[in-house]
Design an enzyme around this catalytic site. Sequence first.
Site, PDB file in Angstrom:
ATOM      1  CD  GLU A  98      -2.808   1.496   0.430  1.00 49.00           C
ATOM      2  OE1 GLU A  98      -2.420   1.586  -0.744  1.00 49.00           O
ATOM      3  OE2 GLU A  98      -3.982   1.737   0.786  1.00 49.00           O
ATOM      4  CG  ASP A  99      -0.925   4.736  -1.595  1.00 49.69           C
ATOM      5  OD1 ASP A  99      -1.539   4.242  -0.629  1.00 49.69           O
ATOM      6  OD2 ASP A  99      -1.503   5.421  -2.459  1.00 49.69           O
ATOM      7  CG  ASP A 102      -4.869   9.475   6.425  1.00 44.82           C
ATOM      8  OD1 ASP A 102      -4.182  10.116   7.218  1.00 44.82           O
ATOM      9  OD2 ASP A 102      -5.894   9.952   5.885  1.00 44.82           O
ATOM     10  CG  PHE A 151      -3.489  15.279   0.826  1.00 46.48           C
ATOM     11  CD1 PHE A 151      -4.361  14.303   1.296  1.00 46.48           C
ATOM     12  CD2 PHE A 151      -3.226  15.344  -0.537  1.00 46.48           C
ATOM     13  CE1 PHE A 151      -4.967  13.406   0.421  1.00 46.48           C
ATOM     14  CE2 PHE A 151      -3.827  14.447  -1.418  1.00 46.48           C
ATOM     15  CZ  PHE A 151      -4.699  13.483  -0.933  1.00 46.48           C
ATOM     16  NE  ARG A 164      -3.747   7.981  -9.529  1.00 46.34           N
ATOM     17  CZ  ARG A 164      -4.251   7.638  -8.344  1.00 46.34           C
ATOM     18  NH1 ARG A 164      -3.434   7.296  -7.367  1.00 46.34           N
ATOM     19  NH2 ARG A 164      -5.544   7.648  -8.125  1.00 46.34           N
TER      20      ARG A 164
HETATM   21  P1  IMP Z   1      -6.901   5.300   5.226  1.00 46.89           P
HETATM   22  O1  IMP Z   1      -8.011   4.329   4.972  1.00 46.89           O
HETATM   23  O2  IMP Z   1      -7.408   6.554   5.864  1.00 46.89           O
HETATM   24  O3  IMP Z   1      -5.722   4.732   5.935  1.00 46.89           O
HETATM   25  O4  IMP Z   1      -6.460   5.836   3.832  1.00 46.89           O
HETATM   26  C1  IMP Z   1      -5.654   5.197   2.986  1.00 46.89           C
HETATM   27  C2  IMP Z   1      -5.883   5.677   1.579  1.00 46.89           C
HETATM   28  O5  IMP Z   1      -6.231   7.080   1.521  1.00 46.89           O
HETATM   29  C3  IMP Z   1      -4.606   5.527   0.799  1.00 46.89           C
HETATM   30  O6  IMP Z   1      -4.620   4.313   0.104  1.00 46.89           O
HETATM   31  C4  IMP Z   1      -4.649   6.701  -0.146  1.00 46.89           C
HETATM   32  O7  IMP Z   1      -5.323   6.333  -1.315  1.00 46.89           O
HETATM   33  C5  IMP Z   1      -5.472   7.745   0.542  1.00 46.89           C
HETATM   34  N1  IMP Z   1      -4.617   8.756   1.192  1.00 46.89           N
HETATM   35  C6  IMP Z   1      -4.454   8.952   2.517  1.00 46.89           C
HETATM   36  N2  IMP Z   1      -3.600   9.955   2.750  1.00 46.89           N
HETATM   37  C7  IMP Z   1      -3.206  10.401   1.537  1.00 46.89           C
HETATM   38  C8  IMP Z   1      -2.303  11.449   1.114  1.00 46.89           C
HETATM   39  O8  IMP Z   1      -1.672  12.171   1.896  1.00 46.89           O
HETATM   40  N3  IMP Z   1      -2.161  11.598  -0.237  1.00 46.89           N
HETATM   41  C9  IMP Z   1      -2.802  10.824  -1.141  1.00 46.89           C
HETATM   42  N4  IMP Z   1      -3.640   9.842  -0.793  1.00 46.89           N
HETATM   43  C10 IMP Z   1      -3.847   9.638   0.536  1.00 46.89           C
HETATM   44 MG    MG Z   2      -4.663   4.166  -1.921  1.00 44.70          MG
END
Ligand code: IMP
Ligand code: MG
Length: 173
Positions: A98-99, A102, A151, A164
Amino acid sequence: MEDDRLAPLLSQEQIASIVEDLADQISRDYGQRELVLVCVLKGAFMFLSDLIRHLRVPVQIDFVRLASYGPSLRTSGRVEITKDIEISIEGKDVLIVEDIIDTGVTLKYLYRRLKARRPRSLKSVVLLDKPSRRKVRFQPDYVGFTIEDHFVVGYGLDFNEDYRNLPGIYVLK
Ligand code: IMP
Ligand code: MG
């Protein structure tokens, strides 16, 4: 990159060294056990493609696409799989790629869904971690780099599908 909304966070060279370190750790941990890498689309595609070139473990790769609903920028808590993996992971060693993590909602959801298919083992690797934003308990097994509550875009990560392609990672102001 000439865009005054973007502040450099990690250069191409810094990312390469983080990815190589992660690949080393993963290679050491799995030895010659074949690994199935499950890449979370779209954001992790670039990370996956660099990571696999440095792994010394035999790998298979597959892709999953998740959708979350709610206010833009932030994950709401409702997630679903919109494109599932195509290979069977039962009895296999599986690593989610995963990238960024958050709130943790996305990874926690995917972890549960994959775990139900009885892999031999299931771990996760993230390039970036924003621990201050966590809403649910989830700790990835491998973390490349920990960041503040910013972000970020580039190296696969987007804002409304833009940025991207950038080779570095930037804070979007
Ligand atoms: P989570 O479910 O809140 O942990 O979010 C994870 C997903 O939200 C990641 O796979 C990203 O696609 C997106 N995301 C969260 N933070 C960022 C950011 O700073 N930049 C771009 N995408 C983000
Ligand atoms: Mg993502």
